[in-house]
Design a protein around this motif. Structure first.
Motif, PDB file in Angstrom:
ATOM      1  N   ALA A 185     -59.216 -48.040   3.591  1.00 35.99           N
ATOM      2  CA  ALA A 185     -57.817 -46.679   3.787  1.00 35.99           C
ATOM      3  C   ALA A 185     -57.103 -46.114   2.485  1.00 35.99           C
ATOM      4  O   ALA A 185     -56.529 -44.748   2.188  1.00 35.99           O
ATOM      5  N   ALA A 186     -57.069 -47.511   1.868  1.00 38.71           N
ATOM      6  CA  ALA A 186     -56.011 -46.581   0.625  1.00 38.71           C
ATOM      7  C   ALA A 186     -57.321 -45.801  -1.075  1.00 38.71           C
ATOM      8  O   ALA A 186     -56.366 -44.999  -0.984  1.00 38.71           O
ATOM      9  N   GLN A 187     -58.597 -46.075  -0.565  1.00 38.81           N
ATOM     10  CA  GLN A 187     -59.320 -45.356  -1.365  1.00 38.81           C
ATOM     11  C   GLN A 187     -58.996 -43.397  -0.961  1.00 38.81           C
ATOM     12  O   GLN A 187     -58.657 -43.365  -1.748  1.00 38.81           O
ATOM     13  N   THR A 188     -59.737 -43.346   0.241  1.00 41.94           N
ATOM     14  CA  THR A 188     -58.961 -42.481   1.435  1.00 41.94           C
ATOM     15  C   THR A 188     -58.029 -41.852   0.767  1.00 41.94           C
ATOM     16  O   THR A 188     -58.058 -40.094   0.606  1.00 41.94           O
ATOM     17  N   LEU A 189     -56.226 -42.182   0.972  1.00 44.84           N
ATOM     18  CA  LEU A 189     -55.586 -42.133   1.060  1.00 44.84           C
ATOM     19  C   LEU A 189     -55.193 -40.934  -0.314  1.00 44.84           C
ATOM     20  O   LEU A 189     -54.239 -40.066  -0.969  1.00 44.84           O
ATOM     21  N   VAL A 190     -55.422 -42.193  -1.166  1.00 46.40           N
ATOM     22  CA  VAL A 190     -54.941 -41.801  -2.860  1.00 46.40           C
ATOM     23  C   VAL A 190     -55.874 -41.296  -3.635  1.00 46.40           C
ATOM     24  O   VAL A 190     -55.580 -40.404  -4.019  1.00 46.40           O
ATOM     25  N   GLY A 191     -57.652 -40.828  -2.679  1.00 45.89           N
ATOM     26  CA  GLY A 191     -58.065 -39.646  -3.475  1.00 45.89           C
ATOM     27  C   GLY A 191     -58.088 -38.347  -2.953  1.00 45.89           C
ATOM     28  O   GLY A 191     -57.277 -37.189  -3.720  1.00 45.89           O
ATOM     29  N   GLN A 192     -56.738 -38.445  -1.420  1.00 43.07           N
ATOM     30  CA  GLN A 192     -56.810 -36.956  -0.618  1.00 43.07           C
ATOM     31  C   GLN A 192     -55.040 -36.754  -1.652  1.00 43.07           C
ATOM     32  O   GLN A 192     -54.626 -35.616  -2.018  1.00 43.07           O
ATOM     33  N   ALA A 193     -54.334 -37.590  -1.820  1.00 39.03           N
ATOM     34  CA  ALA A 193     -53.441 -37.870  -2.554  1.00 39.03           C
ATOM     35  C   ALA A 193     -53.286 -36.912  -4.102  1.00 39.03           C
ATOM     36  O   ALA A 193     -52.401 -35.979  -4.322  1.00 39.03           O
TER      37      ALA A 193
END
Length: 427
Positions: free
Chosen positions: A272-280
């Motif tokens: 979840a963090a990887q996806t959210l950080v990458g998109q952010a």
């Protein structure tokens, strides 16, 4: 975050859950079969973990493209990752078909029934290597576009088939240890077919693009080296335990499979963090990326504490599910305290690993992981047998390894350099 972490948890837990059931089924065949599964399964798990950049690297690159509003580009990352997965999977298959005997004998400490059992399992199970890697690539791009429910369904279909087939093929059909390998391959074939169908339905070109493949290998290089050292460290630990005795090896197999299972459960927050950080970061929102890092740290810590408590409370009920051998049970009880105690630390480490991967800061992760392995895990594992520490020595090394990584990732996330890492910039 929880909406992403929940389906990711199912995906991450499905394969190790099957392996836990597999271990319990095979454990009832005896200590030789259990030791063979530890040796053969350890080698195949080593290859899969070594190449898991096909999932994590693809997620990071696809998330950056998705965050910038380029969904087609995110899916294209999945196409190129699938080609790469097929090529690498065929190479792994060829390697194990040629060297299954020497590798299992090396890991088991010489020729004998455990090495022979491991070889027979590995020759069949390695047929699923290309399928497994294709599924990793599929998971990667779907995570990057925040579609985690489809991977959940695909993995559940394959794992359910394996869960049904494993006990049937091992016992009533009478294939023994080889039945476990056949069930593994059958489930992987179903899952891979569903991932390929998903990307075929997207309106993108399937032409291999050398520039894109090279760009994926750039981020994969650091993740590959990190995974290589990590897996070599675990293989060294397994080899050391194998030389300590069959009971120790069986107990280590039970404990380490539980460790891997729980690591992947805790890794749901990392996905979840990887996806959210990458998109952010793809959308030029560093404050959102830092907020994700704070939240995921708290969730990882809290979940790790809960998991540790559950492990300690359920030890008398869980261990007999894997074996009824008194010697193996006695050794497993030793490892159990380490397994439970390391969970709160691991919860934070795995979560922040996801944050740094999403930011593309994989070079730093590589350095921290290699340093922790060479300073903590490997030396204590190698010293365990000559110093008479046995299984406790190996698991002390594993605990120190996690603690050193914890210090490293906390220091990094407290600063700002990870917010400007270039590792996932689209090629």
């Amino acid at each position: 975050m929880l909406a992403l972490a929940a389906p990711a948890l199912v995906v991450l837990a499905a394969e190790p859950l099957y392996l836990l059931v597999d271990t319990a089924v095979v454990g009832n065949l005896g200590t030789v079969a259990l030791g063979g599964l530890a040796v053969g399964g350890g080698l195949l798990a080593w290859a899969a973990a070594l190449l898991n950049f096909l999932a994590y690297g693809t997620t990071a690159r696809a998330a950056r493209r998705a965050g910038a509003g380029d969904r087609a580009g995110a899916v294209a990352e999945g196409v190129q990752a699938t080609w790469l997965a097929l090529a690498l999977g065929l190479a792994v298959l060829l390697l194990f078909q040629l060297l299954a005997g020497p590798l299992t004998r090396l890991l088991a400490g010489g020729d004998g029934p455990v090495a022979a059992a491991g070889e027979s399992w590995l020759r069949v199970a390695s047929l699923g290597a290309p399928l497994l890697l294709v599924s990793l690539a599929g998971n990667g791009w779907l995570r990057g576009v925040q579609e985690l429910r489809r991977p959940m369904r695909y993995v559940l279909v394959g794992s359910s088939a394996s869960l049904v087939l494993c006990p049937l093929l091992v016992h009533p059909v009478g294939l023994g240890l080889v039945g476990s390998a056949v069930a593994n391959v059958a489930g992987q074939a179903l899952t891979a077919a569903l991932f390929v169908r998903a990307v075929l339905r997207e309106d993108v070109s399937w032409r291999p693009r050398l520039a894109a493949l090279r760009a994926q290998l750039v981020i994969g290089r650091d993740l590959l080296l990190r995974a290589a050292v990590l897996q070599v460290a675990f293989l060294i630990a397994t080899g050391v335990v194998a030389r300590a005795g069959t009971a120790e090896l069986g107990a280590h197999q039970i404990a380490v499979q539980l460790f891997f299972f729980l690591a992947l459960v805790l890794d749901a927050y990392a996905i979840a963090a990887q996806t959210l950080v990458g998109q952010a970061l793809g959308a030029a929102r560093p404050d959102a990326a830092r907020d994700t890092a704070r939240r995921v740290t708290l969730w990882g810590l809290g979940t790790g504490v809960v998991v540790a408590g559950v492990l300690l409370a359920l030890r008398p009920l869980v261990l007999p599910l894997f074996t009824d051998d008194p010697a193996v049970l006695a050794q497993a009880a030793v490892a159990w305290w380490f397994l439970a105690g390391v969970q709160p630390l691991a919860g934070v480490v795995f979560a922040l690993d996801g944050v740094l991967m999403g930011a593309g800061d994989v070079g730093y992760l590589r350095t921290v992981t290699i340093g922790a392995a060479l300073v903590g895990f490997v030396p204590l594992s190698l010293a365990a047998v000559p110093l008479g520490w046995g299984l406790a020595g190996v698991w002390t090394g594993l605990t120190l390894f996690i603690a050193l990584r914890l210090v490293g990732v906390l220091v990094r996330v407290a600063g700002d350099r990870w917010l400007h890492a270039p590792g996932t910039v689209a090629a």
